[in-house]
Design a protein around this motif. Sequence first.
Motif, PDB file in Angstrom:
ATOM      1  N   UNK A 170       0.974  -1.317  -0.087  1.00 40.32           N
ATOM      2  CA  UNK A 170       0.074   0.145   0.019  1.00 40.32           C
ATOM      3  C   UNK A 170       0.821   1.297  -0.081  1.00 40.32           C
ATOM      4  N   UNK A 171       1.965   1.374   0.912  1.00 34.56           N
ATOM      5  CA  UNK A 171       2.843   2.270   0.822  1.00 34.56           C
ATOM      6  C   UNK A 171       3.426   2.463  -0.757  1.00 34.56           C
ATOM      7  N   UNK A 172       3.892   1.364  -1.254  1.00 31.20           N
ATOM      8  CA  UNK A 172       4.588   1.702  -2.660  1.00 31.20           C
ATOM      9  C   UNK A 172       3.438   2.251  -3.529  1.00 31.20           C
ATOM     10  N   UNK A 173       1.969   1.668  -3.435  1.00 30.84           N
ATOM     11  CA  UNK A 173       1.082   2.357  -4.245  1.00 30.84           C
ATOM     12  C   UNK A 173       0.865   3.842  -4.178  1.00 30.84           C
ATOM     13  N   UNK A 179       4.086  10.540  -6.725  1.00 36.43           N
ATOM     14  CA  UNK A 179       5.013  10.792  -7.835  1.00 36.43           C
ATOM     15  C   UNK A 179       4.488  11.279  -8.867  1.00 36.43           C
ATOM     16  N   UNK A 180       3.580  10.681  -9.544  1.00 41.08           N
ATOM     17  CA  UNK A 180       2.717  10.837 -10.603  1.00 41.08           C
ATOM     18  C   UNK A 180       2.156  12.421 -10.273  1.00 41.08           C
ATOM     19  N   UNK A 181       1.657  12.508  -9.495  1.00 36.96           N
ATOM     20  CA  UNK A 181       0.918  13.798  -8.990  1.00 36.96           C
ATOM     21  C   UNK A 181       2.027  15.004  -9.052  1.00 36.96           C
ATOM     22  N   UNK A 182       3.178  14.567  -8.210  1.00 36.58           N
ATOM     23  CA  UNK A 182       4.351  15.737  -8.213  1.00 36.58           C
ATOM     24  C   UNK A 182       4.511  16.122  -9.592  1.00 36.58           C
ATOM     25  N   UNK A 183       5.048  15.076 -10.433  1.00 33.40           N
ATOM     26  CA  UNK A 183       5.752  15.218 -11.606  1.00 33.40           C
ATOM     27  C   UNK A 183       4.586  15.923 -12.514  1.00 33.40           C
ATOM     28  N   UNK A 184       3.589  15.451 -12.875  1.00 32.44           N
ATOM     29  CA  UNK A 184       2.579  16.106 -13.677  1.00 32.44           C
ATOM     30  C   UNK A 184       1.766  17.189 -13.327  1.00 32.44           C
ATOM     31  N   UNK A 185       1.577  17.617 -12.162  1.00 33.49           N
ATOM     32  CA  UNK A 185       0.838  18.631 -11.566  1.00 33.49           C
ATOM     33  C   UNK A 185       1.550  19.707 -10.784  1.00 33.49           C
ATOM     34  N   UNK A 186       3.107  19.437 -10.733  1.00 39.06           N
ATOM     35  CA  UNK A 186       3.654  20.427 -10.015  1.00 39.06           C
ATOM     36  C   UNK A 186       5.038  20.922 -10.709  1.00 39.06           C
ATOM     37  N   UNK A 253      -5.066  11.673  -4.472  1.00 42.36           N
ATOM     38  CA  UNK A 253      -4.346  11.035  -3.863  1.00 42.36           C
ATOM     39  C   UNK A 253      -4.225  11.074  -2.374  1.00 42.36           C
ATOM     40  N   UNK A 254      -5.167  11.983  -1.908  1.00 38.24           N
ATOM     41  CA  UNK A 254      -5.486  12.034  -0.558  1.00 38.24           C
ATOM     42  C   UNK A 254      -6.449  10.948  -0.327  1.00 38.24           C
ATOM     43  N   UNK A 255      -7.414  10.497  -1.116  1.00 36.30           N
ATOM     44  CA  UNK A 255      -8.192   9.367  -0.892  1.00 36.30           C
ATOM     45  C   UNK A 255      -7.270   8.140  -0.762  1.00 36.30           C
ATOM     46  N   UNK A 256      -6.192   7.990  -1.542  1.00 38.85           N
ATOM     47  CA  UNK A 256      -5.405   6.757  -1.405  1.00 38.85           C
ATOM     48  C   UNK A 256      -4.728   6.823  -0.338  1.00 38.85           C
ATOM     49  N   UNK A 257      -4.454   7.914   0.342  1.00 40.41           N
ATOM     50  CA  UNK A 257      -3.824   8.001   1.987  1.00 40.41           C
ATOM     51  C   UNK A 257      -4.729   7.457   2.941  1.00 40.41           C
ATOM     52  N   UNK A 258      -5.999   7.967   2.480  1.00 37.92           N
ATOM     53  CA  UNK A 258      -7.027   7.524   3.443  1.00 37.92           C
ATOM     54  C   UNK A 258      -7.375   6.027   3.565  1.00 37.92           C
ATOM     55  N   UNK A 259      -7.193   5.197   2.376  1.00 38.67           N
ATOM     56  CA  UNK A 259      -7.384   3.836   2.226  1.00 38.67           C
ATOM     57  C   UNK A 259      -6.492   3.167   3.100  1.00 38.67           C
ATOM     58  N   UNK A 260      -5.295   3.704   3.699  1.00 36.76           N
ATOM     59  CA  UNK A 260      -4.147   3.020   4.472  1.00 36.76           C
ATOM     60  C   UNK A 260      -4.692   3.559   5.925  1.00 36.76           C
ATOM     61  N   UNK A 261      -5.327   2.649   6.603  1.00 33.08           N
ATOM     62  CA  UNK A 261      -5.580   2.611   8.086  1.00 33.08           C
ATOM     63  C   UNK A 261      -4.499   3.131   8.952  1.00 33.08           C
TER      64      UNK A 261
END
Length: 322
Positions: A170-173, A179-186, A253-261
Motif C-alpha cells: 500500500x505504501x508503494x502504491x 510521484x505521478x502527481x508531483x511530476x504531472x501537476x507540480x 491522492x488524499x483518498x489513496x492515503x485515507x485507504x491506508x488505516x
Amino acid sequence: MRLRRSNGRLLILALFYVLYLVIGAAIFSAIEGPLESTLIKELKETRNKFRWDHRECLTDDDLEAFIIEVVSAANRGVSAVNNVTMTDANWSFGQALFFAATVLTTIGYGRVTPLSDGGKGFCILYAIIGIPLTLILFTALVERLMVPAKLFLLFLYRKFGHLYKIFHIQLMHLFIALTLFMVLFLLVPAAIFTVLEPKWNYLDAFYYCFISLTTIGLGDYIPGDSAQQQYRAIYKLSTTAYLLLGLVMLMSVLAVVYEIPELNLGFHFYMKSDGEDEEQVNLKSSMDQTGTKYTKHKDEDMEGESSYQDQTVPPGRPVDDK
C-alpha cells in the motif's frame, strides 16, 4: 470515561497546533522582517528623491494622493504602468471565468475582486450554491478515479504479495500516486509557467502551483497578469483547466492515503475512537479465551497472530479489494 481519551488527545493536538502557529509566525517574521525593512528604506529614499526633484511643481499632499490612487487600483487588479493600458480587461470572459473558478474552488487569490455592490452580492450567492456543487462534483470524480487506482493496487498485490506485507505494498502504491502527481501537476507545470512568465523563476512557478492546488491562494503570483500578456483569455482558460484538474488529482491522492488505516491519524482524535479502543480491548479479551482473531485496523503483534497488514499474499491467490 468513554470521551476522556479522545478529549485528552484533542487537547494535546490543540496545544501543539497553537505552538506550531507561534513557531511559524516567529520564523516568518525572522525571514521576511529584514527584507521588509530594506524595502521600506529604499521606498522612502525613492519617494524623497522624487519629491525633491519635483519640489517646484508637486506638493507632498499631491504626491500622497496620487500614490494612494495607484496602490488602490493595483490592489483591485488595475495596473498603472504603460499609461494604464492592458492587452485584455480584467473582466473579459476569460478573466471572469478564471475568477469564478477561484471562487468556487475557494482558492480566492484576491487580486481581482468585484468592485460594485451588485457584484459583491452576486459573488456571495454564487459561492453559496457553487462551492457545495464543486465539492459534490469533485467527490464524484474522485470516486471514479479510485476505480483504476484500486485495480492497480490489486495488480501490485498479485505481483508482490508473496514478497512483501500488504501495508508495504500500500505504501508503494501511495508512493507511485504521489510521484505521478508531483511530476504531472507540480514539476512540469512549474517549468511551463517559468517559460510563459518572464519575471518568474522556477521556484516562483513551483510556489504558485503548490499554493494554488492547496487552495491557500495568497495571490502574490497570478499567471497572465502582465500588462503586455498576449492571448490572455486563452492563457487564463488553460490555467483554469489546470487548477480544476489538479485539485481533483490532489483529492485522489488524499483518498489513496485515507485507504491506508495506519496513515489515518485523524481517527485518534475523533470521539468515536474511544469506542474503537474499547472494542479493541474486548476483541483482545475474547481472543484470549477463544483463540486467534485478527483486528481490522491495528498493526500490533499479539500472542500467536498479527494483523492483516502484516500478512503476505501467497502467489496466485486472489486478493480481496477491501
